[in-house]
Structure formats: structure tokens, C-alpha cells
Motif scaffolding. Structure first.
Motif, PDB file in Angstrom:
ATOM      1  N   ASN A 205      -1.290  -3.200 -23.858  1.00 55.16           N
ATOM      2  CA  ASN A 205      -1.794  -2.672 -22.584  1.00 55.16           C
ATOM      3  C   ASN A 205      -3.157  -2.026 -22.773  1.00 55.16           C
ATOM      4  N   ARG A 206      -3.835  -1.793 -21.662  1.00 53.64           N
ATOM      5  CA  ARG A 206      -5.067  -1.014 -21.734  1.00 53.64           C
ATOM      6  C   ARG A 206      -4.754   0.341 -22.370  1.00 53.64           C
TER       7      ARG A 206
ATOM      8  N   HIS B 269       1.519   5.061  -1.397  1.00 50.72           N
ATOM      9  CA  HIS B 269       0.149   4.548  -1.273  1.00 50.72           C
ATOM     10  C   HIS B 269      -0.900   5.541  -1.774  1.00 50.72           C
TER      11      HIS B 269
ATOM     12  N   GLN C 156      -1.109   4.770  -9.456  1.00 50.15           N
ATOM     13  CA  GLN C 156      -0.517   3.509  -9.895  1.00 50.15           C
ATOM     14  C   GLN C 156      -0.717   2.424  -8.823  1.00 50.15           C
TER      15      GLN C 156
ATOM     16  N   ASP D 180      -4.277   1.420  -8.891  1.00 46.04           N
ATOM     17  CA  ASP D 180      -4.569   0.583 -10.061  1.00 46.04           C
ATOM     18  C   ASP D 180      -4.017  -0.833  -9.875  1.00 46.04           C
ATOM     19  N   GLN D 181      -2.881  -0.942  -9.196  1.00 45.32           N
ATOM     20  CA  GLN D 181      -2.254  -2.246  -9.001  1.00 45.32           C
ATOM     21  C   GLN D 181      -2.832  -2.993  -7.803  1.00 45.32           C
ATOM     22  N   GLY D 182      -3.766  -2.357  -7.120  1.00 47.91           N
ATOM     23  CA  GLY D 182      -4.424  -3.027  -5.998  1.00 47.91           C
ATOM     24  C   GLY D 182      -3.567  -3.118  -4.753  1.00 47.91           C
ATOM     25  N   ILE D 183      -2.565  -2.253  -4.643  1.00 49.64           N
ATOM     26  CA  ILE D 183      -1.708  -2.337  -3.467  1.00 49.64           C
ATOM     27  C   ILE D 183      -1.697  -1.051  -2.633  1.00 49.64           C
TER      28      ILE D 183
ATOM     29  N   ARG E 199      -1.553   8.393 -17.658  1.00 51.70           N
ATOM     30  CA  ARG E 199      -1.875   6.989 -17.894  1.00 51.70           C
ATOM     31  C   ARG E 199      -2.814   6.435 -16.810  1.00 51.70           C
ATOM     32  N   TYR E 200      -2.407   6.616 -15.561  1.00 56.77           N
ATOM     33  CA  TYR E 200      -3.208   6.033 -14.475  1.00 56.77           C
ATOM     34  C   TYR E 200      -4.484   6.831 -14.213  1.00 56.77           C
TER      35      TYR E 200
ATOM     36  N   TYR F 166      -6.838   5.230 -16.559  1.00 61.42           N
ATOM     37  CA  TYR F 166      -7.238   3.906 -16.048  1.00 61.42           C
ATOM     38  C   TYR F 166      -8.264   4.028 -14.919  1.00 61.42           C
TER      39      TYR F 166
ATOM     40  N   ASP G  97      10.333   1.239   4.011  1.00 61.88           N
ATOM     41  CA  ASP G  97       9.776   0.329   3.013  1.00 61.88           C
ATOM     42  C   ASP G  97       8.501   0.959   2.465  1.00 61.88           C
TER      43      ASP G  97
ATOM     44  N   VAL H 108       6.081  -0.108   0.734  1.00 61.38           N
ATOM     45  CA  VAL H 108       4.878  -0.939   0.763  1.00 61.38           C
ATOM     46  C   VAL H 108       4.369  -1.122   2.190  1.00 61.38           C
ATOM     47  N   THR H 109       5.245  -1.552   3.074  1.00 54.11           N
ATOM     48  CA  THR H 109       4.809  -1.862   4.445  1.00 54.11           C
ATOM     49  C   THR H 109       4.908  -0.666   5.389  1.00 54.11           C
TER      50      THR H 109
ATOM     51  N   ASP I 180       7.592  -0.001   7.019  1.00 57.74           N
ATOM     52  CA  ASP I 180       8.573  -0.325   8.057  1.00 57.74           C
ATOM     53  C   ASP I 180       9.813   0.564   7.939  1.00 57.74           C
TER      54      ASP I 180
END
Lengths: 422, 456
Positions: free
Chosen positions: A91-92, A241, A245, A248-251, A311-312, A315, A354, A356-357, A359
């Protein structure tokens, strides 16, 4: 601990992080007016992460492996497995935290030093406050835990902390000639006083009796009042969000210095705090050894900072805040909420937005529908919406409360949510 | 398991044989690894949290248990003797059913022994799948995971020793896609008891996962209301589990928390409905040979031809309620209490093909990806969250997608509304809590079913 460090050294790892946990837990299970079971659990284990550095094409990379070691197990077996795993993970690179001060925060109620006595007192409180007309205690579970954690790293950290936890779950049964209902609730706190057990038992006993009159809500749209006990779960997509992390994960959907939602009716600030007295997630330092503190992530509707583990943080090239701890919500202004036209949800069956979304779909386990000032108990059907959409139309109660992992408005109202009922 | 530890525990139990009506010791030793990859990071960790001993003593009225994870013979000897000194015998109120006599040993059947494959080779399988995922349209990130556990358990009483070694494997992939405005995801999971063959997946899995995630950009919110639905085996399983799985855990009968107590022998579902809980299901993620109280696993018909036949029990509930015992006494770990728990819970297959069922629906929803569920044994309510479903029009699936969806309803209405049962069968991998805690590995599934549900 020294023997473990010695063995790690012999296997040639570049870094290590060792977390020793010693805990004792007393568990008491009540079945109506009798004991169903009593349990005593003792535990002593080590959570060990070892690291190996690699250099590939001039780039510094790092392999790591985490395992749990319990005295009596074969440590060399795990270290060999760790060596093998670290050789294939690249890993990095990131550095372990260096030794620093810890924060001072209350995390242990001294009453947990005598769990048997405390268990007896809590049992008495439960029995005393659960009797009533048309209602009785079905069951209760009491968990009293005290744990001591020692953290040592190859970068010189050597710290310890002591934490306590009181968990209680109570189930009421209410019945009349026609109907029988149950209402179950759980509370987790670090201090006995913060349980406010008598008050909660009284409130839930009343809710339980009111459940005998429940109706299924009508389908349509409504303003939904969410209690402080559910606020952490409700806002969990914001926590997700705002993490380094997710960035870093682009989400992550948040942008630094950008508004979290446009055209919000009521702005608010959101903080993470590891130093809230007796906060469920408060502690002097986090899993990496970073001193816990309070950080503003969202300031009056504007996203200002990611929360990041070491860690993050490395990064992203920022200073670590440590893990997300207790949630603090501070509205820019508290609202006068029209409770004459609102669904107050006392309990969802399972509120799991959820992450991520954003919802939300959740069944109403129990609540009250207030329509034109008339309050009716409700159960069944579901509430749905999206937290990011609904943030535009959120409003907050003016009274603040502390709810274990949350400090902020006593309830918040999400306007114009969808109800699926009859 | 260490034979000298077994012998020590047998000797300790023998010394108190006459004093207590029931004593048992259970030794748990779980080992394994977990590999998690995302776009940039790779993590490997061991899984061995459940390593410890529980000493269970029934004092005539209730269980006293003492648990420790300090597995050192001298410590165990002192620990057990100290525990027995603390137990106060009560007047015997309940006669417990006694465990079987004799010694037996069980082990999961495996085609490919995971121990014969190196960590690097397992990692390489995940790396290849990650690379395939990240090549997909609109992919911004993904996670791929592999979890392997070898759960060793030894159940010891004065009458014998039961020993089992279960190998549980699960594999997950999540695809995150972004169109620059919205972020969507879909996931894949598989798992079971057995060897590394469990993670063999068809070549179409990854393209299909990426495609389904991208289709969610066009998803719509559903108008709340009642719909004719077809549940895939995954969703059917969640319904079986939440509707008439949790609802028949008989430890809840003792607490007056399950309405099914009053419906034993009654018709509660359509005559097409058969629901089974079977811890002996070969390859099931929730399978075991022996429950945590020394009962040998066997299937239980919970519902047969629409009639509620039998609930699931643990030793305490079957003894107090005088019910036929089933092998469903399970604990999350040595640190937690025994409850009545499900294992592999499913609808038994019927006669219709999935195509016949879809073609029978004029206007409805095909429910596809399950997220979670929550039980309500007393109120007979149900909550199942579904990531997405497709519209059915005139017997065909359309491109219209609804996401997310929440199923709520009244269990007897839902079960009585089942009008078609498929001839296919699949069980999935899952974890089940009792309320919001006490997580144990389970599976649920069945065939496609057609029913009518409230969606929101």
C-alpha cells in the motif's frame, strides 16, 4: 506485552501497534419477575498490527497485517502468517502516530467498580417503574462492562485508558381485552446517571399503553420529527461523506469550503467530539494514539474539514483529527416547529440510511401522528426520503439534549417526507 | 481442540456431577483471515475473535455462566472451581432436557481446502476481480472482500463430547459508479460452508454488477402503496427469515413477545407455503452439525402447507414450554448468552418456473437486491429494505427501475397472499441479529414467489 514486542522484533517487522484489552462484563437477564440468566465474562487479548516497508521503483510502500492474539495461543504462528501477508501487500506508505499528550475526559463511572451491586440497583429500578395497569415487564437485559486498554507502538506511544459501559434493554407488554402490544428499547451510556432510567421507563410505559390504540398511518407526505436517540443514525451519511477515507476513495460528495446543500432553509454546524464528558465514543486517544478533541466539520452549512485517521491524513496531506467520535449538531438558529402537523417517530424498526446515497426507508415501529392538533398513536407503514434532499427542508428543536453519542437539538423535523401506509 | 483441555474440563464437570442438574462447558476457537481491497488499498487481517470457554451451570431455575478467553489450563482450573463456588442451588423449578450421550466429531466437506491455497493466491483472485471491476463504465471505486473462518467448537458434558469444525467462506464485491452528478452502487455476495470452490463465480458476474449499478442512475422513487410483486430467492429468503423465522423463536414465547405462540397448528399462510429452518443444509452459510447446546442439527418444518407446525427452541425454552427440542440454541460468541436462533431459513420450492411467475403479472414489481430486514414477532409487522426492483408490465420486465424500496406489512396478509411458488432454489449469505445485537451467521432463501405487498 514486553514478550510480545520482543517476538515481533525477532521476526523483523519495521513497525508495530499493540492494543491490549482487559475487560470484565457482568450480564443479567430478567424474565418477567425472575432471573433468566446471569453471566460473568472476563477477557484479556491483544490486537496487534505489524508493518513491513517496501521500496518499489523508488516509491516507499507498506505491507501490514492485523491479528488478535490471546494468551495461550501460538504467537509465532500468527507472526509467520503476518510476515507472509506483509510481503504481498504494498500500500501507499503512511507513518504511525508519534507519542503525544492524551486528552482528559470522563469515561468511567466509578459505580461500575462494583457491578453486582449496581446490577441489583438497576434491577430494583426496573421492577419499581414497570408495573402498571394494562402493562408489565416482559424482559430486561443489563450489561455492565469495564475495560482497560493499553496502547504501545514502535513510534514510542505508551498510553492507557479505562472505559465503562452500561447497557440496558427493556421490553414492555401492554394488553387490554382486544389487543396485546410490545415495546422494546435499549440505552447505552457510560454513566449511570445519564441513563435517566426512571424517566425513560416512565415514558416508555406510557408509550406502551398508548400502543394499544395504534393505527396505521395514511399514505401521503408529512413532516417527520426524529428523536435525538436516532439523530446519529439519521446523519450517518454525512459522517460517511465527511471522512478522509471517502475522499481518498473518490466517493465523498462533499467539497472543501462548498455548501453541503444549496438553498437550505436552516443551516447547521456539525462537529465530531471525542471529549464530550461520558460520551459513548469519548476517550483520551483514538486507536492510533492520537489525542481526541473536538473538530468542526461543517460550519453553518459549509464543509470545512474531513475527519481523518492517521493513515488517510497522510494520504491527503492533512493533520489527523482521529476517528469520528460523538456527533454534535449546532443549528444556526433553532426553529419554532409546528408540532400541530407532524409525525413524531418514537421508534423506527430499523433506521439505517444508505451511507452512500443517503436514501432512507424505515418502518414506523411506534410514533404519534399529530394532525390539526389531534395526537394519534401510529404503528406500521414506512417513512422514505433522502437525507441530502431533506437537509434543504430541515428544522431543529430549540431545546438541546445529550444522548450518549450525540449532543444537540432534542429533535429535528424533516419536512415533506413520503409515508407509505394505508 | 487441545485434548488435555477437554480432559481437564471433563474432569472438572465430573466432580460436580451430583450437585447440579445440568452443567456443560463449550470451547470456541475460531481462526481465519479477511482480505479487503478497494481501488488503492489492500488489507489483510486475521479473524479469531471467538476464542474462549463458557461454563454453563443450571441451578434449578436459571443459568449461571462464566466465560473467559484466557485459555491456560491452570487458569481454567481455578476459574471453573471459583465459578462453582459462586453458584447457589435453587429449588428445582424446571427439568432441563439432557444432552445426548457419547462422543462424536464432525467436519465440513470441502472440494478445495483453503489451507492449501496461499494468502498471495487468494489476494491475486481478488486483485483480478478488482481490476475487472475498475475497467467498467463510470466506475470510481470498488471493494472486493474474502472472508474465511474455521470455527472449531467442542461441547463437553459429563456424558460425552461433541466436536465440530466448520469452514465458512464469504465473498463480496461492491461497484461504485458516478456520472459526475450522482453516486450509485450495487453489490454481489456469495458464501457458504465448504472450501474455496465457494468463491468460483460465473464470468458474467462482474459485467452484470457494473451494468446494474449504472442502471440505477435512471432509478425512480416508487409511489407508496400495495403492489403485486415477485420476490427473487434473495428477497423471498429475507421475507421467510423476518416474517416466520424470528417470529417462531420460542425464547420469545417465554417473554410473551411472539404472537405465533397462540397460532400453533393454525393456518397462517397460503397452502402453497412451506417454510423450513435447516442447520444441516449442505453448504449453507448458517449450517452447523451441532448447536451451541449439544443438539445435533436437523431440519424443522416451521410451516407446512400453510399451517404453523413448530417453533424453534433452545434448551431452556423447550424445557420450560415442554416443546419438541430443535437444534437452534446459538450464541454470538463465548462472551454472549444462548438464544433461540435461526440457521438456514427458506421457502420450500414449488412447481412454477420463474418465467411462468413473471408472465402471470400484469402490473407489478420484480424485487431484486435485498439490503436488510427487521422483525416484529409480537406485532407481526415486517420491514425489508430492497436496493432496487424492476417494473413488470403485461408479463414482462421493463427497463423502469425503482430504488430504494421498503417492504412493510402484516405478516399473515403477506404469507396468505402468496399465490405462486417457483421451482428454483437458492440460499444466500447473511448475518442475523436478535433485535440489534447478537449476530450469528445465517442464510435465507428459497424460490421465486409471487405475493402482494406494501412498498414505499
Amino acid at each position: 506485552m514486553n514478550k510480545i514486542i520482543d517476538r515481533i522484533g525477532r521476526h523483523g517487522f519495521d513497525d508495530y501497534k499493540i492494543r491490549e484489552v482487559r475487560s470484565t462484563e457482568y450480564q443479567l437477564y430478567l424474565l418477567k419477575d425472575a432471573i433468566e440468566s446471569r453471566r460473568t465474562v472476563e477477557s484479556n487479548h491483544f490486537q496487534i498490527t505489524v508493518y513491513v516497508n517496501h521500496r518499489v521503483g523508488g516509491k516507499k510502500l507498506r505491507g501490514e497485517y492485523t491479528f488478535e492474539y490471546k494468551p495461550g495461543a501460538d504467537l509465532d504462528y500468527y507472526l509467520e502468517q503476518a510476515k507472509s501477508a506483509c510481503s504481498v501487500i504494498k500500500n501507499r506508505h503512511y507513518d504511525l502516530a508519534k507519542s503525544s499528550d492524551s486528552s482528559v475526559v470522563q469515561t468511567l463511572d466509578p459505580r461500575l467498580n462494583d457491578p453486582f451491586k449496581l446490577g441489583g440497583q438497576l434491577t430494583e429500578t426496573i421492577y419499581r417503574n414497570t408495573k402498571g395497569s394494562n402493562v408489565y415487564l416482559s424482559s430486561a437485559e443489563i450489561y455492565l462492562t469495564k475495560s482497560e486498554i493499553v496502547l504501545r507502538t514502535s513510534t514510542g506511544i505508551e498510553k492507557s485508558k479505562v472505559k465503562g459501559l452500561v447497557e440496558i434493554e427493556v421490553t414492555f407488554i401492554s394488553k387490554n381485552r382486544k389487543v396485546e402490544q410490545e415495546l422494546n428499547f435499549g440505552i447505552r451510556r457510560r454513566s449511570v446517571e445519564d441513563l435517566r432510567l426512571e424517566q425513560r421507563l416512565t415514558e416508555y410505559k406510557e408509550h406502551s399503553i398508548n400502543m394499544l390504540e395504534v393505527q396505521i398511518p395514511k399514505s401521503g407526505r408529512a413532516n417527520i420529527a426524529i428523536n435525538a436517540s436516532d439523530t446519529y443514525k439519521l446523519l450517518s451519511p454525512l459522517i460517511f461523506h465527511s471522512s478522509g477515507q471517502a475522499k481518498d476513495q473518490g466517493i465523498s460528495r462533499f467539497v472543501l469550503n462548498g455548501r453541503i446543500v444549496e438553498d437550505a432553509a436552516n443551516d447547521f454546524s456539525l462537529k465530531t467530539s471525542g471529549i464530550l464528558p461520558f460520551g459513548l465514543y469519548s476517550e483520551p486517544f483514538d486507536g492510533d494514539g492520537i489525542a481526541c478533541n473536538e473538530y468542526t466539520l461543517i460550519d453553518k452549512g459549509v464543509f470545512r474539514q474531513y475527519w481523518t485517521t492517521k493513515r488517510y491524513a497522510d494520504y491527503l496531506g492533512v493533520k489527523p483529527t482521529g476517528e469520528f467520535k460523538n456527533l454534535i449538531v449546532e443549528p444556526v438558529r433553532s426553529s419554532t416547529i409546528d408540532i400541530d402537523s407532524c409525525y413524531e417517530i418514537i421508534q423506527f424498526s430499523d433506521l439505517s440510511p444508505d451511507p452512500v446515497t443517503g436514501d432512507i426507508v424505515a418502518e414506523i415501529r411506534f410514533g404519534y401522528a399529530t394532525i390539526d392538533g389531534r395526537k394519534t398513536p401510529i404503528k406500521g407503514g414506512s417513512v422514505s426520503g433522502n437525507i441530502f434532499q431533506n437537509l434543504k427542508r430541515i428544522s431543529f428543536a430549540s431545546e438541546d439534549v445529550f444522548e450518549g453519542n450525540y449532543a444537540g437539538p432534542k429533535f429535528l423535523v424533516l419536512k415533506d417526507m413520503s409515508i407509505s401506509g394505508q | 481442540m487441545d485434548s488435555s483441555l477437554t480432559k481437564l474440563l471433563q474432569n472438572i464437570l465430573a466432580t460436580v456431577e451430583k450437585k447440579y442438574p445440568y452443567t456443560a462447558a463449550t470451547v470456541f476457537d475460531t481462526r481465519g483471515i479477511e482480505i479487503n481491497l478497494d481501488k488503492e488499498n489492500e488489507r489483510i487481517a486475521s479473524r479469531q475473535g471467538n476464542r474462549g470457554i463458557v461454563l454453563s451451570i443450571f441451578n434449578g431455575r436459571y443459568f449461571e455462566e462464566y466465560a473467559t478467553d484466557i485459555i491456560d489450563e491452570k487458569h481454567i482450573d481455578e476459574f471453573c472451581r471459583r465459578a462453582f463456588d459462586h453458584v447457589v442451588m435453587e429449588e428445582i423449578k424446571y427439568e432441563l432436557t439432557q444432552p445426548r450421550e457419547g462422543n462424536r466429531s464432525f467436519r465440513t466437506a470441502e472440494k478445495i481446502d483453503p489451507d492449501s491455497v496461499s494468502i498471495k493466491n487468494k489476494l491475486d483472485i481478488l486483485r483480478q476481480r478488482r481490476a475487472a471491476l475498475l475497467r467498467g463504465k463510470n466506475m470510481v471505486n470498488c471493494t472486493t472482500s474474502y472472508i474465511e473462518e474455521t470455527a472449531n467448537k467442542t461441547f463437553i458434558t459429563r456424558k460425552g463430547t461433541l466436536d465440530e469444525r466448520m469452514r465458512r467462506i464469504s465473498h463480496y464485491m461492491v461497484a461504485y459508479v458516478s456520472n459526475g452528478k450522482d453516486l450509485k452502487y450495487d453489490f454481489f455476495s456469495t458464501g457458504g460452508t465448504g472450501g474455496l470452490e465457494i468463491i468460483d463465480i460465473p464470468d458474467s458476474t462482474i459485467p452484470s454488477l457494473i451494468d446494474s449499478a449504472n442502471r440505477l442512475f435512471n432509478s425512480e422513487s416508487i409511489e407508496p402503496g400495495f403492489y403485486d410483486v415477485i420476490a427473487t430467492p434473495e428477497i423471498a429468503g429475507l421475507i421467510a427469515h423476518e416474517a416466520f423465522g424470528h417470529g417462531v423463536e420460542t425464547d420469545m414465547y417465554l417473554k410473551d413477545r411472539a404472537r405465533s405462540k397462540d397460532y400453533l397448528g393454525e393456518i397462517i399462510a397460503s397452502p402453497l407455503v412451506n417454510i423450513i429452518d435447516d442447520p444441516s443444509l449442505p453448504g449453507g452459510y448458517g449450517s452447523y452439525f451441532v448447536d451451541d447446546e449439544g443438539n445435533i442439527a436437523q431440519p424443522t418444518y416451521v410451516v407446512k402447507d400453510g399451517r404453523f407446525i413448530q417453533g424453534l427452541t433452545n434448551r431452556y425454552s423447550s424445557s420450560v414450554l415442554k416443546l419438541n427440542p430443535t437444534a437452534n440454541g446459538r450464541r454470538e460468541s463465548f462472551a454472549r448468552k444462548i438464544y433461540t436462533r435461526m440457521s438456514n431459513t427458506f421457502f420450500e420450492p414449488g412447481t412454477k418456473t420463474p418465467e411462468e411467475i413473471i408472465s402471470s403479472v400484469d402490473n407489478g414489481i420484480y424485487l431484486i437486491r435485498g439490503l436488510s430486514g427487521m422483525e416484529d414477532p409480537k406485532g407481526w409487522g415486517i420491514q425489508v429494505l430492497v436496493l432496487y426492483g424492476k417494473e413488470i408490465r403485461k408479463g414482462r420486465l421493463t427497463d423502469r427501475i425503482f430504488s430504494p424500496l421498503g417492504i412493510t406489512g402484516y405478516v399473515p396478509d403477506l404469507l396468505k397472499g402468496i399465490s405462486m411458488v417457483g421451482n428454483d432454489f437458492k440460499v444466500d449469505v447473511g448475518t442475523c441479529g436478535k433485535g440489534h445485537k447478537e449476530y450469528v451467521p445465517v442464510s435465507s432463501g428459497g424460490p421465486h414467489i409471487r405475493t402482494r405487498l406494501r412498498l414505499g
